[in-house]
Every structure is written in C-alpha cells, then in structure tokens.
Design an enzyme around this catalytic site. Structure first.
Site, short mmCIF file in Angstrom:
data_model
loop_
_atom_site.label_atom_id
_atom_site.label_comp_id
_atom_site.label_asym_id
_atom_site.label_seq_id
_atom_site.Cartn_x
_atom_site.Cartn_y
_atom_site.Cartn_z
CG ASP A 127 -2.61 -5.54 1.86
OD1 ASP A 127 -2.99 -5.51 0.74
OD2 ASP A 127 -3.08 -4.91 2.97
CB SER A 153 -10.11 -0.22 3.04
OG SER A 153 -10.07 -1.57 2.76
CG HIS A 166 -5.84 -2.45 1.41
ND1 HIS A 166 -5.51 -3.70 2.10
CD2 HIS A 166 -7.03 -2.25 1.67
CE1 HIS A 166 -6.52 -3.65 2.72
NE2 HIS A 166 -7.33 -2.76 2.55
N GLY A 181 -12.34 -1.47 6.32
CA GLY A 181 -12.95 -2.39 7.35
C GLY A 181 -14.17 -2.92 7.44
CG ASN A 227 -13.50 -5.92 5.00
OD1 ASN A 227 -12.42 -6.68 5.15
ND2 ASN A 227 -13.59 -4.60 4.64
#
Length: 332
Positions: free
Chosen positions: A288, A99, A291, A134, A166
């Site tokens: 967050d 992402s 991102h 993700g 991830n």
C-alpha cells in the site's frame, strides 16, 4: 546574549508568582511562564530559547565571539551542578506511535516500522519501541499506552511521540475509535465507542497532555511529525512540500506549546524520497502507500536521524558514527 534573553523573558512574565515544577521550562526567548523553580531545583540555561528546572544549582558557561576577540564568561552559583544526564547516564529512548514506527509494520510479513530499525544509529542508549499498529493519539491514550510509558520513564529518559496516520476521519455515523475531535486546542466531542460514552479530545490535546505528563516525570520529549504516504504514487513530478497533511503542522504547534523539540519527520522523509526518485521509492511500498518494506523503514529511520541531527535535542549526542554515511542532504 543569555543576559538579554533573561531580561526579555522577565519583561514578558513580570512578577509571576508561580514556580515551575521539576524539569519544566523556566526561561528562554518568548517564554511567558514561571521563571523560578520549586525548592531544590534551579532554572538552568540550555540555549537562548530554552531553560529548564534541574536538580540542585547550576553553573552556566557562555562563549561570545566577535571579530576582535573571543570572550568566555562563566557564572557559578554553586560548587556542584546536577543534570538529568548526570543522574541517568544510561537513558532509555521510548517510542510511541503507530504501525509506521512499530516492529513488524503492518504485521503482514512484508513491512516494518522505522522504530525497529533506528536503534542501530544510536550508541549509549536503549531503545524501547512501544509503538503499535492501528493506533492514533486518541486510541493510544484511551488504551492506557501513554500511561504505561509515563510509568516506565525515569528522569533523563527520552520519549519520541509520532502520530497522524490514523487520526483523521469522522466520528459520525460510525466511530472507529481512532478519530480525534476536530480543532487544534481544547475542543471536545462526545461519542459512543464500544458501547461506552467517550469525550474525545483534539489531536493537539492528546499530544500535549501526554507530553506534559512525561515532562513532569523528568523525561525529555520529542514530538515528531508523521511519515508521508508514498509521494511518488501515480505521479511523474514530485509533489510540493508546501501543503503537508494537517497533522504535521499540528504536531509542530504542540511542540511549541509544550516547549519540547520538534522533528519534521515528514519533511525530511519527503526530501529523501525526492532524491531517491520514483523507482526506488515505489519499490519500498510492497502492499500500500503507507507501510514500507524493511528497506523503506531504514529510509524513514535515516530521515528521522537527519531531522534530529539538525535540531537542538540532546538526544542527537547519542547518534553514532555509523550513521554519518546515511545522514545525507541539507538541514531543512
């Protein structure tokens, strides 16, 4: 210098019988693999650290400068030289990642990925952003997304691979489908995900498997380390860059093993954030610490372009003049 490099490489490999495949590495300082190419392909000098099997036969020009004079020596082995660039004058740049690279970022309407912004800094190349939120190196592989890109690339196309955000975590007690097996080489783990038994590879193995498959198609691969989480979050002193998250050095090692260009996107991003300061950096993380806003995505694109411009990949020849005003800082 080139002659010395060839002698050094030859001393390492001895009388290696194997021949390198099309577009594979065939020489350079420290190279220990095959130094001859399959029929119809010639080992062509790129730089002192990298020679590659290219179609046809090659002409090499090497210029050496001394305090007394400049000497240019040209060795021609054929009347015609064919390169990947010549056979693909309008290459495509494929982006593989998560992402932080993907269009729309986290999909929340407030964030974006740097891969959606970076095309404006290139000229003469089409950018195809295959990043998806993700995903890890493992899940991107399992879902066949690397295979999709492998099926699309043509000789002379570029591929940037960037994962890490991830890839951490644990396979037990619950496997999230993204965590890699621990280790940095050929270690494997067995897990059950979605009711299916799966052999899980290491982060390094996933990167190297994809890279080698793409190189076999003639693609020019760049392994890029992940972007950092917000380094100014909750601190007043900028953190040290001497101990990055483990997937940063893992990516660099995989680039070395596969003979492709490495861009330390993490380090160049950290350098940019340090110069921006806490207030400006915090402002580009709306939800967050991972991102970024579209403005932050542009910062990450600028950091990648800076890292690329300081390296040796031929992709940097596609960086346009409009990028000059935003490519700030020193090469690291």
């Amino acid at each position: 210098m080139y002659a010395k490099s060839l002698v050094y490489a030859s001393a390492l490999v001895g009388l290696a019988a194997a021949q390198q495949s099309a577009y594979g590495q065939c020489g350079g300082i420290g190279w220990t693999g095959a130094t001859t190419c399959v029929s119809g392909w010639t080992c062509t000098y790129g730089n002192d650290y990298y020679s590659q099997c290219l179609p046809g036969t090659a002409a090499t020009t090497k210029t050496t400068t001394t305090s007394a004079k400049t000497t240019t020596k040209t060795t021609t082995t054929s009347t015609k030289t064919t390169t990947a660039a010549a056979t693909n004058p309008t290459p495509t740049l494929y982006l593989c990642g998560d992402s932080t690279m993907a269009k729309g970022g986290a999909g929340d309407g407030a964030t974006d990925g740097w891969g959606d912004v970076v095309p404006k800094y290139f000229t003469g190349i089409t950018v195809n952003n295959q990043a998806i939120g993700g995903r890890s190196a493992r899940s991107y592989t399992r879902e066949g997304r690397f295979n999709t890109v492998i099926g699309l690339v043509k000789a002379g196309d570029y591929v940037v691979i960037e994962f890490g955000h991830n890839d951490g975590g644990s396979l037990t007690p619950t496997d999230n489908g993204r965590t890699d097996c621990g280790g940095t080489s050929t270690e494997t783990c067995t897990t059950v995900y979605g009711g299916v038994t799966e052999t899980v590879l290491t982060f390094s193995a996933y990167l190297e498997k994809a890279t080698n498959s793409l190189k076999a198609k003639g693609a020019i691969v760049i392994l890029s380390s992940q972007t950092p989480n917000n380094p100014w979050e909750g601190v007043t002193t900028f953190p040290s860059t001497s101990n990055p998250v483990r997937f940063v050095p893992y990516t660099e090692t995989s680039a070395s093993r596969t003979g492709v260009t490495y861009v330390n996107h993490w380090l160049y991003s950290m350098d940019l954030y340090k110069r921006l300061g806490a207030s400006a950096t915090n402002a580009v993380y709306p939800n967050d610490h991972t991102h970024t806003s579209p403005t932050g995505a542009d910062y990450m694109a600028q950091a990648f372009i800076k890292g690329l411009s300081c390296g040796t990949s031929t992709l940097k020849s596609k960086i346009n003049t409009s990028a000059a005003s935003v490519i700030t800082g020193s090469c690291l």
